[in-house]
Design a protein around this motif. Structure first.
Motif, PDB file in Angstrom:
ATOM      1  N   TYR A   1      30.717 -15.350 -24.045  1.00  0.00           N
ATOM      2  CA  TYR A   1      32.058 -15.079 -24.556  1.00  0.00           C
ATOM      3  C   TYR A   1      32.590 -16.294 -25.304  1.00  0.00           C
ATOM      4  O   TYR A   1      33.120 -16.166 -26.420  1.00  0.00           O
ATOM      5  CB  TYR A   1      33.012 -14.716 -23.417  1.00  0.00           C
ATOM      6  N   MET A   2      32.473 -17.478 -24.706  1.00  0.00           N
ATOM      7  CA  MET A   2      33.001 -18.681 -25.340  1.00  0.00           C
ATOM      8  C   MET A   2      32.241 -19.035 -26.612  1.00  0.00           C
ATOM      9  O   MET A   2      32.821 -19.565 -27.559  1.00  0.00           O
ATOM     10  CB  MET A   2      32.957 -19.839 -24.354  1.00  0.00           C
ATOM     11  N   GLU A   3      30.952 -18.762 -26.650  1.00  0.00           N
ATOM     12  CA  GLU A   3      30.146 -19.159 -27.805  1.00  0.00           C
ATOM     13  C   GLU A   3      30.063 -18.081 -28.870  1.00  0.00           C
ATOM     14  O   GLU A   3      29.928 -18.391 -30.053  1.00  0.00           O
ATOM     15  CB  GLU A   3      28.732 -19.537 -27.342  1.00  0.00           C
ATOM     16  N   GLN A   4      30.150 -16.809 -28.495  1.00  0.00           N
ATOM     17  CA  GLN A   4      29.920 -15.732 -29.454  1.00  0.00           C
ATOM     18  C   GLN A   4      31.081 -14.753 -29.564  1.00  0.00           C
ATOM     19  O   GLN A   4      31.167 -14.013 -30.543  1.00  0.00           O
ATOM     20  CB  GLN A   4      28.650 -14.957 -29.071  1.00  0.00           C
ATOM     21  N   GLY A   5      31.942 -14.694 -28.565  1.00  0.00           N
ATOM     22  CA  GLY A   5      33.082 -13.797 -28.632  1.00  0.00           C
ATOM     23  C   GLY A   5      32.940 -12.595 -27.731  1.00  0.00           C
ATOM     24  O   GLY A   5      31.898 -12.372 -27.102  1.00  0.00           O
ATOM     25  N   PRO A   6      33.977 -11.768 -27.657  1.00  0.00           N
ATOM     26  CA  PRO A   6      33.965 -10.621 -26.731  1.00  0.00           C
ATOM     27  C   PRO A   6      32.913  -9.579 -27.057  1.00  0.00           C
ATOM     28  O   PRO A   6      32.487  -8.830 -26.177  1.00  0.00           O
ATOM     29  CB  PRO A   6      35.382 -10.041 -26.871  1.00  0.00           C
ATOM     30  N   ASP A   7      32.466  -9.506 -28.313  1.00  0.00           N
ATOM     31  CA  ASP A   7      31.453  -8.510 -28.671  1.00  0.00           C
ATOM     32  C   ASP A   7      30.114  -8.794 -28.007  1.00  0.00           C
ATOM     33  O   ASP A   7      29.264  -7.889 -27.896  1.00  0.00           O
ATOM     34  CB  ASP A   7      31.266  -8.467 -30.190  1.00  0.00           C
ATOM     35  N   ALA A   8      29.900 -10.034 -27.554  1.00  0.00           N
ATOM     36  CA  ALA A   8      28.626 -10.384 -26.908  1.00  0.00           C
ATOM     37  C   ALA A   8      28.600  -9.983 -25.443  1.00  0.00           C
ATOM     38  O   ALA A   8      27.528 -10.008 -24.820  1.00  0.00           O
ATOM     39  CB  ALA A   8      28.379 -11.893 -27.029  1.00  0.00           C
ATOM     40  N   LEU A   9      29.744  -9.625 -24.893  1.00  0.00           N
ATOM     41  CA  LEU A   9      29.790  -9.220 -23.490  1.00  0.00           C
ATOM     42  C   LEU A   9      29.186  -7.832 -23.325  1.00  0.00           C
ATOM     43  O   LEU A   9      29.289  -6.989 -24.227  1.00  0.00           O
ATOM     44  CB  LEU A   9      31.229  -9.227 -22.976  1.00  0.00           C
ATOM     45  N   PRO A  10      28.571  -7.571 -22.178  1.00  0.00           N
ATOM     46  CA  PRO A  10      28.030  -6.226 -21.940  1.00  0.00           C
ATOM     47  C   PRO A  10      29.142  -5.204 -21.858  1.00  0.00           C
ATOM     48  O   PRO A  10      30.245  -5.495 -21.389  1.00  0.00           O
ATOM     49  CB  PRO A  10      27.285  -6.376 -20.604  1.00  0.00           C
TER      50      PRO A  10
ATOM     51  N   ALA B   1      24.324 -14.761  -9.951  1.00  0.00           N
ATOM     52  CA  ALA B   1      25.236 -15.881 -10.203  1.00  0.00           C
ATOM     53  C   ALA B   1      25.035 -16.416 -11.616  1.00  0.00           C
ATOM     54  O   ALA B   1      26.003 -16.718 -12.330  1.00  0.00           O
ATOM     55  CB  ALA B   1      25.010 -16.974  -9.166  1.00  0.00           C
ATOM     56  N   ILE B   2      23.784 -16.549 -12.041  1.00  0.00           N
ATOM     57  CA  ILE B   2      23.501 -17.041 -13.389  1.00  0.00           C
ATOM     58  C   ILE B   2      24.022 -16.053 -14.431  1.00  0.00           C
ATOM     59  O   ILE B   2      24.586 -16.453 -15.460  1.00  0.00           O
ATOM     60  CB  ILE B   2      21.987 -17.275 -13.560  1.00  0.00           C
ATOM     61  N   SER B   3      23.868 -14.756 -14.172  1.00  0.00           N
ATOM     62  CA  SER B   3      24.346 -13.745 -15.110  1.00  0.00           C
ATOM     63  C   SER B   3      25.869 -13.761 -15.229  1.00  0.00           C
ATOM     64  O   SER B   3      26.420 -13.528 -16.311  1.00  0.00           O
ATOM     65  CB  SER B   3      23.864 -12.357 -14.683  1.00  0.00           C
ATOM     66  N   GLU B   4      26.551 -14.023 -14.110  1.00  0.00           N
ATOM     67  CA  GLU B   4      28.007 -14.141 -14.160  1.00  0.00           C
ATOM     68  C   GLU B   4      28.425 -15.303 -15.053  1.00  0.00           C
ATOM     69  O   GLU B   4      29.363 -15.191 -15.854  1.00  0.00           O
ATOM     70  CB  GLU B   4      28.571 -14.332 -12.744  1.00  0.00           C
ATOM     71  N   TRP B   5      27.737 -16.429 -14.915  1.00  0.00           N
ATOM     72  CA  TRP B   5      28.049 -17.590 -15.744  1.00  0.00           C
ATOM     73  C   TRP B   5      27.666 -17.326 -17.203  1.00  0.00           C
ATOM     74  O   TRP B   5      28.402 -17.718 -18.120  1.00  0.00           O
ATOM     75  CB  TRP B   5      27.316 -18.823 -15.227  1.00  0.00           C
ATOM     76  N   GLU B   6      26.542 -16.653 -17.425  1.00  0.00           N
ATOM     77  CA  GLU B   6      26.103 -16.367 -18.783  1.00  0.00           C
ATOM     78  C   GLU B   6      27.117 -15.485 -19.503  1.00  0.00           C
ATOM     79  O   GLU B   6      27.313 -15.622 -20.725  1.00  0.00           O
ATOM     80  CB  GLU B   6      24.723 -15.696 -18.760  1.00  0.00           C
ATOM     81  N   ALA B   7      27.781 -14.598 -18.765  1.00  0.00           N
ATOM     82  CA  ALA B   7      28.810 -13.756 -19.386  1.00  0.00           C
ATOM     83  C   ALA B   7      29.957 -14.620 -19.911  1.00  0.00           C
ATOM     84  O   ALA B   7      30.477 -14.389 -21.008  1.00  0.00           O
ATOM     85  CB  ALA B   7      29.322 -12.729 -18.379  1.00  0.00           C
ATOM     86  N   LEU B   8      30.355 -15.622 -19.137  1.00  0.00           N
ATOM     87  CA  LEU B   8      31.400 -16.537 -19.599  1.00  0.00           C
ATOM     88  C   LEU B   8      30.910 -17.350 -20.794  1.00  0.00           C
ATOM     89  O   LEU B   8      31.652 -17.586 -21.754  1.00  0.00           O
ATOM     90  CB  LEU B   8      31.829 -17.465 -18.467  1.00  0.00           C
TER      91      LEU B   8
END
Length: 358
Positions: free
Chosen positions: A223-232, A213-220
């Motif tokens: 993305y909001m703070e660093q952009g799509p390149d930060a997503l796995p 659950a925390i990892s799901e939120w961390e993905a959001l």
């Protein structure tokens, strides 16, 4: 969750225990969690440099349909076996035709078919509601350039737009009682609060473990703070062999056959899967995937257009400062829980010291 014990809105690090459910808040003030971003539930519908669409997927439909068909077929088979047993008993005791007794027990039994109809309604109505919700509701859109999140409500109500730093997020842990056992249940809850009415719209995602659950939120958050390149990087799987498809079903059947003997394969896979619809649930799930989804209104499509770099919203000074403190604590080997324990214990320690001086 709509009545927190705090006399203010929850904040990242708050802890709540209510109705045997524990909740640990990750936001408002979306701070780094230290977890690796991960989207195991495939909730990211569309991702680009402007926005991310976050909505419920359809991967679970195959299981939902299979569970419904299997339950109904189990009751039908149970009553058929009961009718056959009654027919054999009547034949042995009184010499009546077992076939006639069986038909008299099954065909004009209005109670039996009424019960089956009720069971079909109990499974069919929630399934229809879920299908309607997915096909008629738009996903939640996270706009990183505006640093806002939008939820499109039902017709007649304006879309709900919430600043990113005011989005509520918490991980919950509770107990789920089923017909099989008492199990622990975990979920990620995302709340969008209407500042005018105080109404909170909740999006709940069930997960197998709190870390997921925390990892799901961390993905959001990344993305909001660093952009799509930060997503796995998503794992690319041939769509034909994705879970819930007919090809995936037959692949699992082949693996089960190789790993088990014929009797186990016959009764442990063939019988169960045949009684639960065989490939029908897979085909139904694929049909739902091809249904047209609801479109965003024109105002949100305009809201989603790219902005010039000088018009991009910036994080608040408070978020920048506290994020730096959290990152420092994480780099020193502390966990997020350790950081909040230290942070929230400092005012309490100060108060105790003042009381001792008095």
């Amino acid at each position: 969750m709509n009545e927190p014990k705090y006399e203010r809105l929850p904040h990242a690090g708050d802890f709540e225990n209510k109705h045997d459910t524990e909740a640990f808040y990750l936001s408002p003030m979306p701070l780094p969690t230290g977890a690796a971003p991960f989207n195991g539930l495939q909730m990211h519908r569309e991702v680009n440099d402007v926005y991310l669409d976050f909505g419920q997927g359809t991967s679970s439909f195959e299981f939902m349909v299979r569970a419904a068909v299997g339950s109904i077929m189990f009751m039908v088979i149970f009553f058929c076996i009961s009718g056959l047993a009654l027919g054999i008993h009547e034949y042995v005791e009184y010499g009546f035709s077992p076939f006639r007794v069986f038909l008299n027990f099954i065909l004009p039994n209005y109670y039996l078919w009424g019960f089956i109809a009720i069971l079909m309604i109990m499974y069919g109505v929630p399934l229809y509601q879920t299908i309607h919700q997915i096909t008629s509701n738009t996903p939640v859109r996270f706009n990183r350039q505006r640093r806002e999140v939008v939820y499109v409500r039902e017709k007649g109500k304006p879309p709900l737009i919430v600043p990113w730093e005011e989005v509520i997020a918490c991980v919950t842990a509770g107990t789920l009682v089923t017909q099989y056992a008492v199990m622990s249940s975990y979920s990620l809850m995302i709340g969008l609060r209407d500042s005018n009415s105080g109404e909170v719209v909740w999006l709940t995602l069930a997960t197998g473990h709190p870390s997921l659950a925390i990892s799901e939120w961390e993905a959001l958050r990344v993305y909001m703070e660093q952009g799509p390149d930060a997503l796995p990087t998503p794992v690319l799987i041939d769509e034909e062999f994705q879970e819930g498809t007919v090809a995936y079903f037959h692949m699992c059947r082949g693996v089960y056959r190789e790993m088990h003997s014929w009797p186990v394969y016959a009764f442990g896979f063939l019988t169960i899967q045949f009684c639960s619809g065989w490939t029908l649930p897979c085909r139904f799930s694929q049909w739902i995937n091809t249904r047209p989804k609801a479109a965003f209104p024109e105002s949100i499509r305009e809201w989603s257009k790219p902005l010039p770099a000088e018009q991009h919203a910036q994080p608040s000074a408070e978020l920048v400062q506290e994020s730096a403190e959290v990152n420092l604590a994480l780099s020193q080997g502390q966990s997020l829980m350790d950081y909040y324990k230290v942070k929230f214990s400092e005012p309490q320690n100060t108060t105790d010291a003042e009381k001792s001086e008095v």
